[in-house]
Design a protein around this motif. Structure first.
Motif, short mmCIF file in Angstrom:
data_model
loop_
_atom_site.label_atom_id
_atom_site.label_comp_id
_atom_site.label_asym_id
_atom_site.label_seq_id
_atom_site.Cartn_x
_atom_site.Cartn_y
_atom_site.Cartn_z
N LEU A 1 0.82 -1.21 0.00
CA LEU A 1 0.00 0.00 0.00
C LEU A 1 0.86 1.26 0.00
CD1 LEU A 1 -2.84 -1.01 2.49
CD2 LEU A 1 -2.97 -0.84 0.00
N VAL A 2 1.96 1.23 0.71
CA VAL A 2 2.86 2.37 0.71
C VAL A 2 3.41 2.62 -0.69
CG1 VAL A 2 5.14 3.14 1.49
CG2 VAL A 2 3.49 2.27 3.15
N ALA A 3 3.83 1.55 -1.36
CA ALA A 3 4.36 1.70 -2.71
C ALA A 3 3.28 2.17 -3.68
CB ALA A 3 4.95 0.37 -3.18
N ILE B 1 11.14 1.44 -10.64
CA ILE B 1 9.81 2.01 -10.40
C ILE B 1 9.02 2.10 -11.70
CG2 ILE B 1 8.61 4.12 -9.69
CD1 ILE B 1 10.84 4.57 -7.64
N ILE B 2 9.68 2.53 -12.78
CA ILE B 2 9.01 2.63 -14.07
C ILE B 2 8.51 1.26 -14.52
CG2 ILE B 2 9.34 3.17 -16.50
CD1 ILE B 2 11.35 5.32 -15.59
N MET B 3 9.37 0.26 -14.42
CA MET B 3 8.97 -1.09 -14.82
C MET B 3 7.79 -1.59 -13.97
SD MET B 3 9.29 -3.71 -16.73
CE MET B 3 10.87 -3.65 -17.56
N ALA B 4 7.82 -1.31 -12.67
CA ALA B 4 6.72 -1.73 -11.80
C ALA B 4 5.42 -1.05 -12.21
CB ALA B 4 7.07 -1.40 -10.35
N CYS B 5 5.47 0.22 -12.57
CA CYS B 5 4.26 0.94 -12.99
C CYS B 5 3.69 0.36 -14.28
CB CYS B 5 4.57 2.42 -13.16
SG CYS B 5 4.85 3.32 -11.61
N VAL B 6 4.56 -0.04 -15.20
CA VAL B 6 4.09 -0.62 -16.46
C VAL B 6 3.41 -1.96 -16.19
CG1 VAL B 6 4.82 -1.55 -18.69
CG2 VAL B 6 5.81 0.58 -17.84
N LEU C 1 4.93 5.58 9.38
CA LEU C 1 6.25 5.02 9.11
C LEU C 1 7.25 6.15 8.94
CD1 LEU C 1 5.41 2.25 6.46
CD2 LEU C 1 5.84 1.94 8.90
N SER C 2 8.52 5.82 9.13
CA SER C 2 9.57 6.81 8.93
C SER C 2 9.85 6.98 7.44
CB SER C 2 10.84 6.39 9.66
OG SER C 2 11.39 5.21 9.06
N GLU C 3 10.54 8.05 7.11
CA GLU C 3 10.91 8.29 5.72
C GLU C 3 11.77 7.17 5.16
OE1 GLU C 3 13.09 11.81 3.05
OE2 GLU C 3 13.06 11.91 5.24
N ALA C 4 12.72 6.69 5.97
CA ALA C 4 13.60 5.61 5.52
C ALA C 4 12.82 4.32 5.28
CB ALA C 4 14.71 5.38 6.54
N SER C 5 11.84 4.05 6.13
CA SER C 5 11.04 2.83 5.95
C SER C 5 10.22 2.89 4.67
CB SER C 5 10.12 2.63 7.16
OG SER C 5 10.86 2.41 8.34
N VAL C 6 9.66 4.05 4.38
CA VAL C 6 8.89 4.21 3.15
C VAL C 6 9.79 4.00 1.94
CG1 VAL C 6 7.58 5.84 1.73
CG2 VAL C 6 7.17 5.70 4.19
N CYS C 7 10.98 4.55 1.98
CA CYS C 7 11.93 4.39 0.88
C CYS C 7 12.24 2.92 0.64
CB CYS C 7 13.20 5.17 1.19
SG CYS C 7 14.47 5.06 -0.08
N ARG C 8 12.49 2.18 1.71
CA ARG C 8 12.79 0.75 1.57
C ARG C 8 11.59 0.00 1.02
NH1 ARG C 8 15.74 1.73 6.45
NH2 ARG C 8 13.89 1.23 7.68
N CYS C 9 10.39 0.36 1.48
CA CYS C 9 9.18 -0.32 1.00
C CYS C 9 8.98 -0.11 -0.50
CB CYS C 9 7.96 0.20 1.76
SG CYS C 9 7.85 -0.33 3.48
N VAL C 10 9.13 1.13 -0.95
CA VAL C 10 8.90 1.45 -2.36
C VAL C 10 9.85 0.66 -3.26
CG1 VAL C 10 9.08 3.26 -4.11
CG2 VAL C 10 7.91 3.72 -1.94
#
Length: 331
Positions: free
Chosen positions: A72-74, A276-281, A93-102
């Motif tokens: 959901l974060v991603a 990220i681009i590949m995931a969006c496609v 969540l912290s900023e670092a945690s969100v970055c790792r999740c994405v």
């Protein structure tokens, strides 16, 4: 002395870790899930089942982030392109945690590319493109020049990225900002449309023609417009090719509209931006499969796809094939 030493040790003792309250899955209805994450909750669960093994942790130590919350974060980041800190504040969540999740979710979804990013050259695909090439697609019996035997279109779009620290100039596009070419996500913006690896991959692979703009070289399997059309046939050829190619331009528009992160830009390194681009496609194709958006395609009831042309020969160059199509289909 002993009392003073004990008091000092107590002050030096590390504070207890504090965990902020996290997101609850039953917080939204199905419509609100679509607005925030671009997918219904059932589709989110479908995606989760595909990537769950890649997101699970070995233990639950330190209140590890659950796979569903990571997803959901991603998805929230893909849909908004917001800063990691703002997304973290909304879910605890912290900023670092969100970055790792994405990045973890992006890598897991990108591995599904072979399953959800496919190319078909069947008769239905050719019928669809044959219809698009007409000026009057709803009137099949009206005299109209149509492009035959088309199985796909080529184009590229650019996603803004943060300027990298290495080889920074290689990622500056003609408009003066840093970007990645989506057509070849692993190459910098300086890579042109005429990518040799792409042609080696496509040449002779599919039973049909690909259409490209004037940025591509004309090949026997890839048709491009006449630069300076000198006859009515060549002008009709260009008009039909342009009408047919609108589908890929519309697809890029839908992709960037669905996932705003591709429109506002990615503030990450190029290698992570590519994931990220590949995931969006991949997610875009899943959304199409799950009918998460209004399907604007019309029913195609045509029974023919144009002449299956007998070209001049396998050794004929792109210009020869193009002239043959122009003379036989656009008089």
């Amino acid at each position: 002395m002993a009392i003073a030493y004990a008091l000092r040790r107590r002050r030096m003792r590390r504070d207890c870790r504090r965990f902020r309250p996290r997101f609850r899955l039953n917080s939204f209805c199905d419509r609100e899930y679509r607005e925030r994450y671009r997918f219904s909750f059932q589709s989110i669960l479908f995606i989760l089942n595909l990537i769950r093994p890649k997101l699970e942790t070995a233990t639950t130590r330190s209140k590890a982030i659950s796979p569903i919350l990571q997803l959901l974060v991603a998805l929230r980041f893909y849909a908004t392109g917001s800063f990691f800190r703002l997304i973290g504040d909304s879910v605890g969540l912290s900023e670092a945690s969100v970055c790792r999740c994405v990045h973890k979710v992006s890598a897991a979804i990108a591995r599904l590319a072979r399953r959800f990013i496919t190319f078909t050259d069947d008769v239905n695909t050719k019928q669809h493109f044959y219809k698009l090439s007409s000026k009057y697609p709803q009137l099949f019996l009206v005299r109209s020049w149509r492009f035959p035997n088309v199985v796909g279109c080529l184009d590229c779009t650019h996603v803004r990225i943060q300027g990298p620290t290495e080889n920074e100039k290689d990622f500056v596009n003609r408009k003066g900002f840093h970007s990645l070419n989506v057509q070849n996500k692993k190459m910098p913006r300086s890579t042109t449309n005429s990518d040799p690896a792409l042609y080696i991959l496509l040449s002779g692979t599919y039973d049909g023609l690909l259409l490209g703009d004037s940025g591509y070289p004309c090949r026997h399997f890839l048709m491009t417009p006449f630069i300076n059309p000198s006859t009515n046939e060549q002008q009709r050829f260009n008009n039909s090719l342009c009408r047919t190619r609108t589908t890929i331009e519309q697809t890029f528009g839908i992709l960037k509209r669905r996932f705003a992160c591709l429109s506002v830009g990615l503030r990450v390194a190029p290698t992570k931006a590519a994931g990220i681009i590949m995931a969006c496609v991949v997610l875009h194709n899943i959304a199409q499969e799950k009918k998460e958006v209004l399907n604007c395609e019309h029913q195609n009831n045509y029974n023919e796809v144009g002449n299956q042309l007998n070209y001049v020969g396998p050794d004929a160059g792109g210009a020869g094939v193009r002239n043959h199509i122009c003379q036989n289909n656009f008089r």
